[in-house]
Design a protein around this motif. Structure first.
Motif, PDB file in Angstrom:
ATOM      1  N   CYS A 280     154.949  40.100  23.412  1.00 40.53           N
ATOM      2  CA  CYS A 280     153.661  40.789  23.545  1.00 40.53           C
ATOM      3  C   CYS A 280     152.519  39.900  23.039  1.00 40.53           C
ATOM      4  O   CYS A 280     151.458  39.841  23.664  1.00 40.53           O
ATOM      5  N   LEU A 281     152.734  39.201  21.932  1.00 43.96           N
ATOM      6  CA  LEU A 281     151.698  38.317  21.391  1.00 43.96           C
ATOM      7  C   LEU A 281     151.302  37.271  22.421  1.00 43.96           C
ATOM      8  O   LEU A 281     150.158  36.828  22.478  1.00 43.96           O
ATOM      9  N   ARG A 282     152.260  36.839  23.250  1.00 44.00           N
ATOM     10  CA  ARG A 282     151.996  35.785  24.227  1.00 44.00           C
ATOM     11  C   ARG A 282     151.397  36.302  25.534  1.00 44.00           C
ATOM     12  O   ARG A 282     150.973  35.513  26.371  1.00 44.00           O
ATOM     13  N   SER A 283     151.412  37.612  25.704  1.00 41.65           N
ATOM     14  CA  SER A 283     150.873  38.172  26.942  1.00 41.65           C
ATOM     15  C   SER A 283     149.377  37.869  27.027  1.00 41.65           C
ATOM     16  O   SER A 283     148.683  37.858  26.016  1.00 41.65           O
ATOM     17  N   ASN A 284     148.857  37.621  28.247  1.00 39.80           N
ATOM     18  CA  ASN A 284     147.410  37.448  28.303  1.00 39.80           C
ATOM     19  C   ASN A 284     146.695  38.740  28.659  1.00 39.80           C
ATOM     20  O   ASN A 284     145.504  38.747  28.896  1.00 39.80           O
ATOM     21  N   ARG A 285     147.439  39.853  28.688  1.00 40.44           N
ATOM     22  CA  ARG A 285     146.781  41.155  28.854  1.00 40.44           C
ATOM     23  C   ARG A 285     146.407  41.704  27.489  1.00 40.44           C
ATOM     24  O   ARG A 285     147.248  41.860  26.613  1.00 40.44           O
ATOM     25  N   PHE A 286     145.105  42.020  27.350  1.00 40.16           N
ATOM     26  CA  PHE A 286     144.571  42.441  26.064  1.00 40.16           C
ATOM     27  C   PHE A 286     145.313  43.638  25.489  1.00 40.16           C
ATOM     28  O   PHE A 286     145.684  43.652  24.321  1.00 40.16           O
ATOM     29  N   TRP A 287     145.557  44.648  26.330  1.00 37.28           N
ATOM     30  CA  TRP A 287     146.162  45.871  25.796  1.00 37.28           C
ATOM     31  C   TRP A 287     147.639  45.683  25.476  1.00 37.28           C
ATOM     32  O   TRP A 287     148.285  46.560  24.954  1.00 37.28           O
TER      33      TRP A 287
ATOM     34  N   ASN B 192     148.661  42.344  24.052  1.00 33.41           N
ATOM     35  CA  ASN B 192     148.683  41.430  22.904  1.00 33.41           C
ATOM     36  C   ASN B 192     147.914  41.979  21.689  1.00 33.41           C
ATOM     37  O   ASN B 192     148.282  41.699  20.556  1.00 33.41           O
ATOM     38  N   ALA B 193     146.874  42.781  21.930  1.00 30.47           N
ATOM     39  CA  ALA B 193     146.068  43.255  20.798  1.00 30.47           C
ATOM     40  C   ALA B 193     146.861  44.141  19.821  1.00 30.47           C
ATOM     41  O   ALA B 193     146.812  43.900  18.605  1.00 30.47           O
ATOM     42  N   PRO B 194     147.592  45.142  20.311  1.00 29.93           N
ATOM     43  CA  PRO B 194     148.370  45.951  19.353  1.00 29.93           C
ATOM     44  C   PRO B 194     149.384  45.099  18.578  1.00 29.93           C
ATOM     45  O   PRO B 194     149.565  45.293  17.362  1.00 29.93           O
ATOM     46  N   ALA B 195     150.010  44.141  19.256  1.00 29.14           N
ATOM     47  CA  ALA B 195     150.990  43.283  18.586  1.00 29.14           C
ATOM     48  C   ALA B 195     150.306  42.457  17.501  1.00 29.14           C
ATOM     49  O   ALA B 195     150.815  42.291  16.395  1.00 29.14           O
ATOM     50  N   ARG B 196     149.108  41.950  17.840  1.00 25.55           N
ATOM     51  CA  ARG B 196     148.345  41.156  16.877  1.00 25.55           C
ATOM     52  C   ARG B 196     147.980  41.992  15.648  1.00 25.55           C
ATOM     53  O   ARG B 196     148.122  41.560  14.518  1.00 25.55           O
ATOM     54  N   VAL B 197     147.534  43.233  15.901  1.00 31.60           N
ATOM     55  CA  VAL B 197     147.180  44.133  14.797  1.00 31.60           C
ATOM     56  C   VAL B 197     148.401  44.362  13.906  1.00 31.60           C
ATOM     57  O   VAL B 197     148.324  44.275  12.676  1.00 31.60           O
ATOM     58  N   TYR B 198     149.549  44.607  14.528  1.00 32.15           N
ATOM     59  CA  TYR B 198     150.779  44.838  13.758  1.00 32.15           C
ATOM     60  C   TYR B 198     151.072  43.643  12.849  1.00 32.15           C
ATOM     61  O   TYR B 198     151.327  43.799  11.654  1.00 32.15           O
ATOM     62  N   VAL B 199     151.024  42.430  13.433  1.00 33.77           N
ATOM     63  CA  VAL B 199     151.345  41.235  12.657  1.00 33.77           C
ATOM     64  C   VAL B 199     150.376  41.080  11.488  1.00 33.77           C
ATOM     65  O   VAL B 199     150.777  40.787  10.359  1.00 33.77           O
ATOM     66  N   GLU B 200     149.091  41.318  11.761  1.00 32.57           N
ATOM     67  CA  GLU B 200     148.087  41.160  10.700  1.00 32.57           C
ATOM     68  C   GLU B 200     148.297  42.180   9.581  1.00 32.57           C
ATOM     69  O   GLU B 200     148.201  41.842   8.402  1.00 32.57           O
ATOM     70  N   VAL B 201     148.580  43.422   9.950  1.00 31.54           N
ATOM     71  CA  VAL B 201     148.785  44.469   8.942  1.00 31.54           C
ATOM     72  C   VAL B 201     149.970  44.105   8.060  1.00 31.54           C
ATOM     73  O   VAL B 201     149.912  44.196   6.831  1.00 31.54           O
ATOM     74  N   MET B 202     151.065  43.649   8.688  1.00 32.58           N
ATOM     75  CA  MET B 202     152.261  43.321   7.911  1.00 32.58           C
ATOM     76  C   MET B 202     152.048  42.090   7.036  1.00 32.58           C
ATOM     77  O   MET B 202     152.671  41.930   5.999  1.00 32.58           O
ATOM     78  N   ARG B 203     151.149  41.198   7.508  1.00 33.40           N
ATOM     79  CA  ARG B 203     150.850  40.035   6.692  1.00 33.40           C
ATOM     80  C   ARG B 203     150.040  40.444   5.452  1.00 33.40           C
ATOM     81  O   ARG B 203     150.218  39.910   4.372  1.00 33.40           O
TER      82      ARG B 203
END
Ligand SMILES: Nc1ncnc2c1ncn2[C@@H]1O[C@H](COP(=O)(O)OP(=O)(O)OP(=O)(O)O)[C@@H](O)[C@H]1O
Ligand SMILES: [Mg+2]
Lengths: 260, 214
Positions: B39-46, B48-59
């Motif tokens: 999902c992070l690698r997808s170029n569709r915003f909807w 990759n964005a949730p995946a990015r948010v998840y990674v950031e929150v867990m970080r």
């Protein structure tokens, strides 16, 4: 407009990266069985043109047909109707591609590199695929190295595996982007010999190359590109023996100097 | 006063629990990380964005907060997990973010030309990911995956807050009874042994998949 009679036909093809125009109104037709070499200075757009023909570098204007079927866009680039993954795969099917840096898959043995698409795309059984792959490797003189991984092969051998991989799926034309430029000088010959044999077999080939000797001897036609446009297009005898433009004359002179 | 064999038995149990929880937590984290990385690698915003948010929150979030939320907050929304289950899920969710970033980087390191070669042969996106991109990325991600697993082993010490008698909890229990720091020293040695064992497995796996440069 289908171009049933041509292997490849590019009409008014333009390509820009951002604001930088890299291909300007390129018209190129390749007939079945023809060997066309593309020459020109660095940055003139040779690779981009070759990659556009396979829609690896999507063009922004014009249209390209491969054996009568449009590739990449439906109805020309201007209409911006992109083909689906399946349509594109079908349009590409007649084309093989050989890259400067081989791009063998390093985690697979040579024979598995060659056999993979036969299994995944052409529905061959593991045994059938291996038989066909082995024949393809034999054709490029590598049957003895079939079970080695790419890192155990020389550059010339790697490139011959890459050619076998392209050949195994029976393409009707093969595009080569500087297939010998990444090789040590002593390994260039073995790859050019394989390509010469393919040409003699009647394979349709478009070859971007800096090997002027090879182009002069093996090509039916040579295309000279400069600044994203085709400047001259003709039989090798004319291109090398009787250049019309000052730019080609200069290019040939500098590449002759470099060869000495 | 030195530790009795019963005390050592308690510490060994704690070590076993630490290893067990981290093992399942890591496996869960990896299982979640694969789709997350794609999902992070997808170029569709909807996508990759949730995946990015998840990674950031867990970080950003400490593991201990995640455990509190799961174990004490879970029942309020009808999610009743046993302490070990909450521990494994917590470690899994927490590790997934880090593992996803490692996998994403590994997939990005696969040369574009390797993918183009597949595409020229008619191999579709999904088959290319399965047969070419993931196997190649697997080799490059082995060392950081094991490094992250070692981090999870050490992070698992906070599982004690949700009543799990893992190694740190066992050691501090013993320390209060024996009025001695010895249990902590033994626990440290046991952590070291576990971490070293994981590092050795990592090296062995890395060697197994080493097939030369390219
Ligand atoms: N992906 C890209 N993004 C931006 N610009 C690019 C890209 N690929 C190529 N270009 C630019 O397009 C122009 C043509 O490049 P191209 O690679 O087609 O040239 P070439 O004739 O193949 O050169 P060479 O002989 O050095 O391989 C160059 O100016 C190059 O910088
Ligand atoms: Mg080039």
């Amino acid at each position: 407009m289908p171009n049933i009679e041509h292997a490849i036909s590019a009409r008014k093809v333009t390509k820009a990266y951002g604001t930088k125009t890299v291909l300007r109104d390129v018209d190129l037709t390749v007939e079945e069985g023809e060997v066309v070499c593309i020459i020109g200075p660095s940055g003139s757009g040779k690779s981009t043109l070759l990659r556009a023909l396979a829609f690896l570098a999507p063009h922004n204007g014009g249209d390209i047909h491969i054996f009568g079927r449009e590739i990449g866009w439906n109805g020309g680039a201007e209409r911006k109707v992109k083909q689906t993954e399946k349509e594109l795969a079908e349009a590409r099917a007649p084309l093989g591609m050989v890259f400067q840096h081989f791009h063998l898959w390093p985690h697979m043995k040579a024979i598995d590199n060659v056999a993979l698409a036969l299994k995944l795309v052409h529905g061959k059984s593991a045994l059938e695929a291996e038989t066909i792959a082995f024949d393809a490797l034999k054709k490029v003189g590598l049957d003895e190295h079939a079970y080695k991984h790419p890192h155990q092969l020389s550059g010339g051998q790697k490139q011959r595996v890459a050619i076998a991989r392209a050949l195994a799926v029976s393409p009707k034309a093969i595009l080569f982007d500087e297939p010998t430029s990444a090789l040590d000088p002593e390994l260039v010959g073995e790859v050019l010999n394989v390509m010469r044999a393919l040409a003699d077999d009647g394979m349709t080939m478009v070859i971007v190359t800096h090997e002027m000797g090879f182009a002069a001897q093996a090509a039916n036609r040579v295309v000279f590109m400069d600044h994203g446009a085709i400047v001259e297009d003709g039989p090798p005898a004319d291109i090398f023996g009787n250049p019309k433009s000052e730019r080609l004359r200069q290019f040939l002179e500098t590449s002759r100097d470099r060869a000495i | 006063m030195s530790l009795t064999s019963a005390d050592l038995g308690l510490l060994a149990q704690g070590l076993g629990l630490t290893a067990w929880m981290t093992l399942w937590g890591t496996l869960l984290a990896l299982a979640l990380a694969v789709p997350l990385a794609l999902c992070l690698r997808s170029n569709r915003f909807w996508i990759n964005a949730p995946a990015r948010v998840y990674v950031e929150v867990m970080r950003g979030a400490p593991l201990v907060l995640l455990l509190f939320l799961l174990y004490y907050g879970g029942p309020q929304i009808g999610l009743r997990l046993s302490a070990p289950a909450a521990g494994i899920v917590g470690l899994g969710f927490f590790g997934a973010g880090a593992f996803a970033e490692i996998l994403r980087a590994g997939l990005n390191a696969v040369p574009t030309g390797d993918v183009e070669a597949a595409s020229m042969l008619g191999i579709n996106r999904i088959k290319c990911i399965v047969h070419i991109e993931i196997p190649q990325a697997a080799r490059t991600v082995i060392p950081p995956i094991f490094g992250q697993t070692i981090i999870l082993v050490k992070e698992s010490a906070v599982l004690s807050v949700i009543t799990i008698a893992e190694l740190t909890k066992a050691a501090s229990g013993l320390a209060t009874i024996t009025f001695s720091v010895q249990p902590f020293i033994v626990a440290a040695l046991l952590y070291w042994a576990l971490v070293e064992a994981i590092a050795q497995v990592g090296l062995a796996v890395e060697r197994h998949y080493q097939i030369g440069g390219h």
